[in-house]
Design a protein around this motif. Structure first.
Motif, PDB file in Angstrom:
ATOM      1  N   VAL A   1       1.004  -1.126   0.046  1.00 61.56           N
ATOM      2  CA  VAL A   1       0.061  -0.058  -0.062  1.00 61.56           C
ATOM      3  C   VAL A   1       1.014   1.231   0.131  1.00 61.56           C
ATOM      4  N   SER A   2       0.093   2.427  -0.575  1.00 60.93           N
ATOM      5  CA  SER A   2       1.159   3.672  -0.206  1.00 60.93           C
ATOM      6  C   SER A   2       0.396   4.517   0.607  1.00 60.93           C
ATOM      7  N   PHE A   3       1.211   5.340   1.363  1.00 69.61           N
ATOM      8  CA  PHE A   3       0.888   6.351   2.260  1.00 69.61           C
ATOM      9  C   PHE A   3       1.568   7.574   2.137  1.00 69.61           C
ATOM     10  N   THR A   4       0.764   8.671   1.725  1.00 71.42           N
ATOM     11  CA  THR A   4       1.451  10.009   1.099  1.00 71.42           C
ATOM     12  C   THR A   4       0.812  11.276   2.031  1.00 71.42           C
ATOM     13  N   ASN A   5       1.589  12.278   1.863  1.00 69.11           N
ATOM     14  CA  ASN A   5       0.964  13.531   2.349  1.00 69.11           C
ATOM     15  C   ASN A   5       0.329  14.179   1.302  1.00 69.11           C
ATOM     16  N   SER A   6       0.448  13.806   0.001  1.00 75.15           N
ATOM     17  CA  SER A   6      -0.279  14.366  -1.012  1.00 75.15           C
ATOM     18  C   SER A   6      -1.812  14.009  -1.001  1.00 75.15           C
ATOM     19  N   SER A   7      -2.501  14.563  -1.949  1.00 75.65           N
ATOM     20  CA  SER A   7      -4.214  14.390  -1.769  1.00 75.65           C
ATOM     21  C   SER A   7      -4.311  13.081  -2.682  1.00 75.65           C
TER      22      SER A   7
ATOM     23  N   GLN B   1      -1.289   6.604 -12.092  1.00 71.92           N
ATOM     24  CA  GLN B   1      -1.649   6.337 -13.215  1.00 71.92           C
ATOM     25  C   GLN B   1      -0.325   6.646 -14.352  1.00 71.92           C
ATOM     26  N   HIS B   2      -0.034   7.867 -14.123  1.00 71.36           N
ATOM     27  CA  HIS B   2       1.066   8.533 -15.027  1.00 71.36           C
ATOM     28  C   HIS B   2       2.180   7.706 -14.922  1.00 71.36           C
ATOM     29  N   ALA B   3       2.898   7.308 -13.766  1.00 72.07           N
ATOM     30  CA  ALA B   3       3.976   6.555 -13.562  1.00 72.07           C
ATOM     31  C   ALA B   3       3.864   4.981 -13.954  1.00 72.07           C
ATOM     32  N   GLY B   4       2.761   4.581 -13.897  1.00 72.46           N
ATOM     33  CA  GLY B   4       2.092   3.016 -14.226  1.00 72.46           C
ATOM     34  C   GLY B   4       2.549   2.276 -13.129  1.00 72.46           C
ATOM     35  N   LEU B   5       2.070   2.662 -11.897  1.00 69.44           N
ATOM     36  CA  LEU B   5       2.324   2.270 -10.472  1.00 69.44           C
ATOM     37  C   LEU B   5       0.885   1.706  -9.980  1.00 69.44           C
ATOM     38  N   THR B   6      -0.134   1.833 -10.483  1.00 72.00           N
ATOM     39  CA  THR B   6      -1.313   1.595  -9.799  1.00 72.00           C
ATOM     40  C   THR B   6      -1.573   0.159  -9.715  1.00 72.00           C
ATOM     41  N   ASP B   7      -1.295  -0.753 -10.396  1.00 67.11           N
ATOM     42  CA  ASP B   7      -1.640  -2.285 -10.433  1.00 67.11           C
ATOM     43  C   ASP B   7      -0.594  -2.653  -9.269  1.00 67.11           C
ATOM     44  N   TYR B   8       0.222  -2.257  -9.052  1.00 69.37           N
ATOM     45  CA  TYR B   8       1.253  -2.841  -7.932  1.00 69.37           C
ATOM     46  C   TYR B   8       0.545  -2.700  -6.291  1.00 69.37           C
ATOM     47  N   PHE B   9      -0.281  -1.897  -6.134  1.00 65.86           N
ATOM     48  CA  PHE B   9      -0.832  -1.623  -4.984  1.00 65.86           C
ATOM     49  C   PHE B   9      -2.091  -2.108  -4.548  1.00 65.86           C
ATOM     50  N   THR B  10      -2.379  -2.460  -3.462  1.00 65.83           N
ATOM     51  CA  THR B  10      -3.918  -3.025  -3.095  1.00 65.83           C
ATOM     52  C   THR B  10      -4.678  -1.799  -2.892  1.00 65.83           C
ATOM     53  N   HIS B  11      -3.887  -0.850  -2.147  1.00 64.28           N
ATOM     54  CA  HIS B  11      -4.718   0.485  -1.691  1.00 64.28           C
ATOM     55  C   HIS B  11      -3.755   1.578  -1.581  1.00 64.28           C
ATOM     56  N   ARG B  12      -4.199   2.782  -1.945  1.00 64.91           N
ATOM     57  CA  ARG B  12      -3.591   4.223  -1.673  1.00 64.91           C
ATOM     58  C   ARG B  12      -4.175   4.643  -0.628  1.00 64.91           C
ATOM     59  N   TYR B  13      -3.455   5.454   0.685  1.00 66.53           N
ATOM     60  CA  TYR B  13      -3.858   6.044   1.550  1.00 66.53           C
ATOM     61  C   TYR B  13      -3.317   7.478   1.623  1.00 66.53           C
ATOM     62  N   SER B  14      -3.981   8.398   1.855  1.00 64.60           N
ATOM     63  CA  SER B  14      -3.592   9.969   2.061  1.00 64.60           C
ATOM     64  C   SER B  14      -4.127  10.642   3.322  1.00 64.60           C
ATOM     65  N   VAL B  15      -3.067  11.237   3.832  1.00 65.42           N
ATOM     66  CA  VAL B  15      -3.363  12.102   5.064  1.00 65.42           C
ATOM     67  C   VAL B  15      -4.674  13.040   4.769  1.00 65.42           C
TER      68      VAL B  15
ATOM     69  N   ASP C   1      -7.413  12.262   4.296  1.00 60.93           N
ATOM     70  CA  ASP C   1      -8.597  11.713   5.086  1.00 60.93           C
ATOM     71  C   ASP C   1      -8.534  11.877   6.335  1.00 60.93           C
ATOM     72  N   ILE C   2      -7.608  12.380   7.119  1.00 58.64           N
ATOM     73  CA  ILE C   2      -7.519  12.459   8.364  1.00 58.64           C
ATOM     74  C   ILE C   2      -6.873  13.843   8.536  1.00 58.64           C
ATOM     75  N   LYS C   3      -6.384  14.648   7.690  1.00 57.95           N
ATOM     76  CA  LYS C   3      -6.012  15.905   7.754  1.00 57.95           C
ATOM     77  C   LYS C   3      -4.903  16.255   8.929  1.00 57.95           C
ATOM     78  N   VAL C   4      -4.188  15.248   9.054  1.00 57.29           N
ATOM     79  CA  VAL C   4      -2.860  15.200   9.811  1.00 57.29           C
ATOM     80  C   VAL C   4      -1.756  14.801   9.071  1.00 57.29           C
ATOM     81  N   TYR C   5      -0.555  15.732   8.908  1.00 55.89           N
ATOM     82  CA  TYR C   5       0.350  15.308   8.130  1.00 55.89           C
ATOM     83  C   TYR C   5       1.189  14.375   8.740  1.00 55.89           C
ATOM     84  N   LYS C   6       1.992  13.481   8.005  1.00 49.20           N
ATOM     85  CA  LYS C   6       3.113  12.936   8.670  1.00 49.20           C
ATOM     86  C   LYS C   6       4.174  13.643   8.911  1.00 49.20           C
ATOM     87  N   PRO C   7       5.101  13.791   9.933  1.00 46.29           N
ATOM     88  CA  PRO C   7       5.302  12.508  10.696  1.00 46.29           C
ATOM     89  C   PRO C   7       4.585  12.452  11.899  1.00 46.29           C
ATOM     90  N   ASP C   8       3.432  13.059  12.133  1.00 44.13           N
ATOM     91  CA  ASP C   8       2.530  13.306  13.283  1.00 44.13           C
ATOM     92  C   ASP C   8       2.197  11.663  13.537  1.00 44.13           C
TER      93      ASP C   8
END
Length: 230
Positions: free
Chosen positions: A120-126, A135-149, A151-158
């Motif tokens: 899975v991925s976890f990013t500070n981006s939206s 999609q542009h980099a051709g990485l979508t199919d490698y990951f089960t899920h994408r997670y973004s902060v 959804d919680i509105k708290v940035y890493k590294p909190d």
């Protein structure tokens, strides 16, 4: 190489996105052009962006990471007597950010790891931003899920960001491995109890006062080799 005693095999591997998976060189060129070609200001821009993402978190005043990047670029330009409009700053950051290529080691490593691990991925981006990036980099199919902060509105590294992620994954902290090319990201994840791997890409360093990561490797292919031997 491993920095500490080898951990148990994780149930899920969590990847940071920008710089860990995606090469920021073309965006850095665009930002440098917006700063009158002064490449020496790039580290200041990036650190200003990170600084104000934390300001956003601790003041409970969430803003999109790209918007913070635009604001930080305008601040750096102003402080260095460079004329730059908000629209010019946005064009220097957003289009290049959404069209970044993957580092050359990324796809071979992900293909190898995907055979044995949930990725899975976890990013500070939206959410929309990382969707477009993958999609542009051709990485979508490698990951089960994408997670973004987003959804919680708290940035890493909190620590709340990692706790939220672990709740979404329904795993204990030690059952997840956080992979990042940022010392601050692996520091936060390690403090949250996760296994961590630092990708020592050029120009990246660990925070000396933080707990050491479980793995320190020069690229993702080296990490994949270590993890597929478990």
């Amino acid at each position: 190489m491993a920095a500490s005693q080898i951990q148990a095999k994780p149930k899920v591997i969590v990847f940071d996105v920008n710089e860990t998976l995606l090469d920021l060189e073309q965006m850095q060129s665009s930002v440098a052009n917006a700063l009158d070609g002064n490449t020496q200001l790039l580290p200041l821009w990036f650190s200003t962006m990170l600084h104000h993402s934390l300001v956003s978190t601790v003041s409970n005043d969430y803003h999109d990471f790209a918007d913070i990047g635009v604001a930080a670029l305008m601040m750096v330009a102003s402080n260095n007597q460079i004329s730059l409009t908000k629209e010019q700053a946005k064009q220097a950051i957003v289009p290049p950010l959404l069209s970044l290529p993957a580092h050359s080691d990324v796809k071979p490593a992900l293909a190898q790891l995907k055979q044995d691990y949930k990725l899975v991925s976890f990013t500070n981006s939206s959410n929309n931003g990382v969707k477009a990036q993958f999609q542009h980099a051709g990485l979508t199919d490698y990951f089960t899920h994408r997670y973004s902060v987003e959804d919680i509105k708290v940035y890493k590294p909190d620590l709340r960001a990692y706790k939220w992620l672990l709740e979404q994954l329904n795993v204990a902290p030690q059952e997840a491995l956080m992979v990042a090319a940022h010392g601050w990201d692996v520091a936060g994840a390690k403090q949250a109890g996760m296994q961590t791997a630092f990708i020592a890409r050029p120009g990246k360093a660990l925070y000396p006062l933080a707990k050491q990561p479980d793995y320190i490797v020069k690229n993702l292919e080296e990490l994949a080799l270590l993890l597929t031997q478990k």
